[in-house]
Structures are given as structure tokens and as C-alpha cells.
Write a protein that holds these residues in place. Structure first.
Motif, PDB file in Angstrom:
ATOM      1  N   ARG A 158     -21.473  -8.940 -32.065  1.00  0.00           N
ATOM      2  CA  ARG A 158     -20.917  -7.672 -32.515  1.00  0.00           C
ATOM      3  C   ARG A 158     -22.019  -6.631 -32.743  1.00  0.00           C
ATOM      4  O   ARG A 158     -21.890  -5.470 -32.364  1.00  0.00           O
ATOM      5  CB  ARG A 158     -20.131  -7.917 -33.805  1.00  0.00           C
ATOM      6  N   LEU A 159     -23.116  -7.051 -33.350  1.00  0.00           N
ATOM      7  CA  LEU A 159     -24.224  -6.129 -33.617  1.00  0.00           C
ATOM      8  C   LEU A 159     -24.908  -5.688 -32.330  1.00  0.00           C
ATOM      9  O   LEU A 159     -25.272  -4.522 -32.172  1.00  0.00           O
ATOM     10  CB  LEU A 159     -25.234  -6.796 -34.554  1.00  0.00           C
ATOM     11  N   ALA A 160     -25.087  -6.622 -31.395  1.00  0.00           N
ATOM     12  CA  ALA A 160     -25.696  -6.270 -30.110  1.00  0.00           C
ATOM     13  C   ALA A 160     -24.823  -5.271 -29.359  1.00  0.00           C
ATOM     14  O   ALA A 160     -25.313  -4.302 -28.781  1.00  0.00           O
ATOM     15  CB  ALA A 160     -25.919  -7.531 -29.280  1.00  0.00           C
ATOM     16  N   ARG A 161     -23.505  -5.506 -29.385  1.00  0.00           N
ATOM     17  CA  ARG A 161     -22.597  -4.578 -28.700  1.00  0.00           C
ATOM     18  C   ARG A 161     -22.664  -3.193 -29.324  1.00  0.00           C
ATOM     19  O   ARG A 161     -22.671  -2.179 -28.618  1.00  0.00           O
ATOM     20  CB  ARG A 161     -21.158  -5.106 -28.764  1.00  0.00           C
ATOM     21  N   PHE A 180     -15.663   2.275 -36.210  1.00  0.00           N
ATOM     22  CA  PHE A 180     -16.289   1.009 -35.868  1.00  0.00           C
ATOM     23  C   PHE A 180     -15.394   0.293 -34.867  1.00  0.00           C
ATOM     24  O   PHE A 180     -14.168   0.249 -35.036  1.00  0.00           O
ATOM     25  CB  PHE A 180     -16.455   0.124 -37.104  1.00  0.00           C
ATOM     26  N   GLU A 181     -16.002  -0.267 -33.849  1.00  0.00           N
ATOM     27  CA  GLU A 181     -15.266  -1.054 -32.869  1.00  0.00           C
ATOM     28  C   GLU A 181     -15.325  -2.514 -33.315  1.00  0.00           C
ATOM     29  O   GLU A 181     -16.365  -3.165 -33.232  1.00  0.00           O
ATOM     30  CB  GLU A 181     -15.899  -0.892 -31.485  1.00  0.00           C
ATOM     31  N   GLY A 232     -14.853 -13.906 -37.455  1.00  0.00           N
ATOM     32  CA  GLY A 232     -15.730 -13.710 -36.310  1.00  0.00           C
ATOM     33  C   GLY A 232     -15.004 -13.045 -35.148  1.00  0.00           C
ATOM     34  O   GLY A 232     -15.539 -12.139 -34.502  1.00  0.00           O
ATOM     35  N   CYS A 233     -13.770 -13.475 -34.896  1.00  0.00           N
ATOM     36  CA  CYS A 233     -12.985 -12.876 -33.815  1.00  0.00           C
ATOM     37  C   CYS A 233     -12.670 -11.412 -34.102  1.00  0.00           C
ATOM     38  O   CYS A 233     -12.682 -10.578 -33.189  1.00  0.00           O
ATOM     39  CB  CYS A 233     -11.692 -13.663 -33.614  1.00  0.00           C
ATOM     40  N   ARG A 238     -12.316  -5.512 -29.488  1.00  0.00           N
ATOM     41  CA  ARG A 238     -12.517  -4.170 -28.925  1.00  0.00           C
ATOM     42  C   ARG A 238     -11.316  -3.279 -29.185  1.00  0.00           C
ATOM     43  O   ARG A 238     -11.368  -2.070 -28.932  1.00  0.00           O
ATOM     44  CB  ARG A 238     -12.771  -4.250 -27.427  1.00  0.00           C
ATOM     45  N   THR A 239     -10.213  -3.846 -29.646  1.00  0.00           N
ATOM     46  CA  THR A 239      -9.003  -3.053 -29.867  1.00  0.00           C
ATOM     47  C   THR A 239      -8.894  -2.568 -31.304  1.00  0.00           C
ATOM     48  O   THR A 239      -8.130  -1.634 -31.569  1.00  0.00           O
ATOM     49  CB  THR A 239      -7.755  -3.897 -29.517  1.00  0.00           C
ATOM     50  N   ILE A 240      -9.645  -3.162 -32.216  1.00  0.00           N
ATOM     51  CA  ILE A 240      -9.611  -2.718 -33.604  1.00  0.00           C
ATOM     52  C   ILE A 240     -10.598  -1.577 -33.787  1.00  0.00           C
ATOM     53  O   ILE A 240     -11.793  -1.722 -33.545  1.00  0.00           O
ATOM     54  CB  ILE A 240      -9.984  -3.874 -34.568  1.00  0.00           C
TER      55      ILE A 240
END
Length: 245
Positions: A158-161, A180-181, A232-233, A238-240
């Protein structure tokens, strides 16, 4: 999560206002020059901005939480002092995580190094450290380990993205990302609070809520570890889209 990431990325790519760009670019160029050309023993220290040093304090809180979890595992399980310390260091990490962004914007000094420091510190304080606390309170079967590892890797991803996509997320007038994504990684403090509640009630080790399933088999697992996997999920979704305050 990084309050500084989008600010630094926008300044670096010219998407912020002209005034902000003129203020931040010299500081970024100066830091880049110090890091790449200055070979002095303390060149790295001289290159850090005040906001970077505050980010280091976030990472320090995560590391101290990890050490406290390990000290608890090595000591008397009936003494919960180190366990409480492991839990309480994490909200302090969140305080420094908020503060570094405010200082960076106040001083108009941001950097790509600050962006990376922010993500690395968040991974320690809100990814690895909470998983270590879960291990300390009794989530310790081999399958538990895989589930907790999944949680940490989701935070890492998540952080890398966020670092990669920061420039493509819509910005407000100040240059900050509008949302935030996926859930920000500091929201793992909800798990920290939940574990604190369990500790306060003595629901640890053999008394963990939900008990243990498939005891004695290769599939032995504590069902509460599913909470970490679900979180984690949510972080990698990407939708939230969660609006930034």
C-alpha cells in the motif's frame, strides 16, 4: 500514508502553484546535491530537514514498540508492563506522523528522501510493530505467522503504491491529494486499541477471543488473525477512496 508525499511529488512535478514550486524546489535540489556529492562523515545528517527528523521519531516509536514486544516475550507473561509499552508507543508514532507533514508545509521544505522516510517509518510503526504485538499476546502458530506476514506485506504494498501514484491522485488548491486510495496504514491503530482492550481484560494467550481452531494440526490458527488479513485487504483496495482531512 504520507502527508508530505503528495506535497513533495506535486512540487517536484510542477503541479503546485508557482510560488510553492519556487519555495520547495531549491530545498529539494540542495538536499539532492548534499546526498549525491557531499562525502563528509555527517553529510547525511546535514541533508535532513526538520520534518525528516520528526519522521525519524515516528520510526523510533515503532522500533521501541518492537523491542517492548520482544522484552515481554522474554519476561514473565504475568507482567504486562512491556506489553502496554509496546501498545502505547504506536499512538505516539501517529502523532509524529501527523506532525512531520505540518512542519514540512510550514517550512516549505519537502523532499523525495522525506517521502521515502515517511513510508518506511509508517511500515515499522503501523505494520511490523502491530504484528509483533499480536505475536506477543499469543498469535503464534505457523499459520498465524503467515497471516500476520500477509498483513505486513499489504501495508508494504500500500505504501509503495501511494509513492508511485501520488502525482496522479486529484489535488486540492494547496496541492494535497484529495483522498487516500485504500485505508491509510495508520488506521491499524484500531487493531492496536482492540488488542489493548484484550490485554486490559486478560484475554491473551490461552484466553484470546475465539480461542484456537484445529489445535494440534498443521492448520492450527487463531481466528482473530482474520482481522489483520481483512485490514490488509482494505489497505490495498483501489475502490475505497477516503477523503483527506
Amino acid at each position: 500514508m504520507s502527508k508530505r508525499t503528495s506535497y513533495a511529488a506535486v512540487a517536484a512535478n510542477g503541479a503546485a502553484s508557482k510560488e510553492n514550486s519556487q519555495d520547495t524546489m531549491p530545498s529539494m535540489d540542495k538536499q539532492r546535491a548534499l546526498l549525491s556529492t557531499d562525502a563528509g562523515h555527517f553529510s547525511l545528517i546535514r541533508a535532513l530537514h526538520l520534518a525528516d527528523l520528526i519522521t525519524e521519531l515516528n520510526g523510533l516509536c515503532g522500533v521501541l514498540s518492537l523491542f517492548s514486544s520482544m522484552r515481554y516475550c522474554l519476561g514473565d507473561p504475568a507482567q504486562n508492563g512491556n506489553l502496554w509499552a509496546a501498545l502505547l508507543f504506536l499512538p505516539f508514532g501517529l502523532f509524529f506522523d501527523f506532525l512531520d507533514g505540518k512542519v514540512a508545509r510550514w517550512r516549505k521544505k519537502s523532499s523525495m528522501m522525506g517521502q521515502e522516510l515517511d513510508s518506511l517509518a509508517d511500515l515499522i510503526s503501523f505494520g511490523v510493530a502491530p504484528a509483533a504485538v499480536a505475536f506477543a499476546i499469543g498469535v503464534r502458530t505457523p499459520l498465524d505467522h503467515l497471516c500476520l506476514a500477509f498483513f505486513v506485506l499489504c501495508g508494504l504494498t500500500r505504501l509503495a503504491r501511494f509513492n508511485v501514484t501520488a502525482t496522479s491522485i486529484p489535488k486540492d488548491a494547496s496541492g494535497k491529494a484529495k483522498y487516500f486510495e485504500g485505508t491509510p496504514i495508520p488506521t491499524t491503530l484500531a487493531l492496536d486499541a482492540l488488542m489493548g482492550w484484550w490485554v486490559s481484560n486478560g484475554w491473551i494467550h490461552e484466553s484470546l477471543p475465539g480461542g484456537v481452531w484445529f489445535a494440534g494440526s498443521v492448520l492450527e490458527v487463531h481466528p482473530i488473525v482474520v482481522l489483520f488479513m481483512v485490514h490488509g485487504c482494505l489497505m490495498t483496495s483501489r475502490t475505497i477512496h477516503i477523503p483527506k482531512p
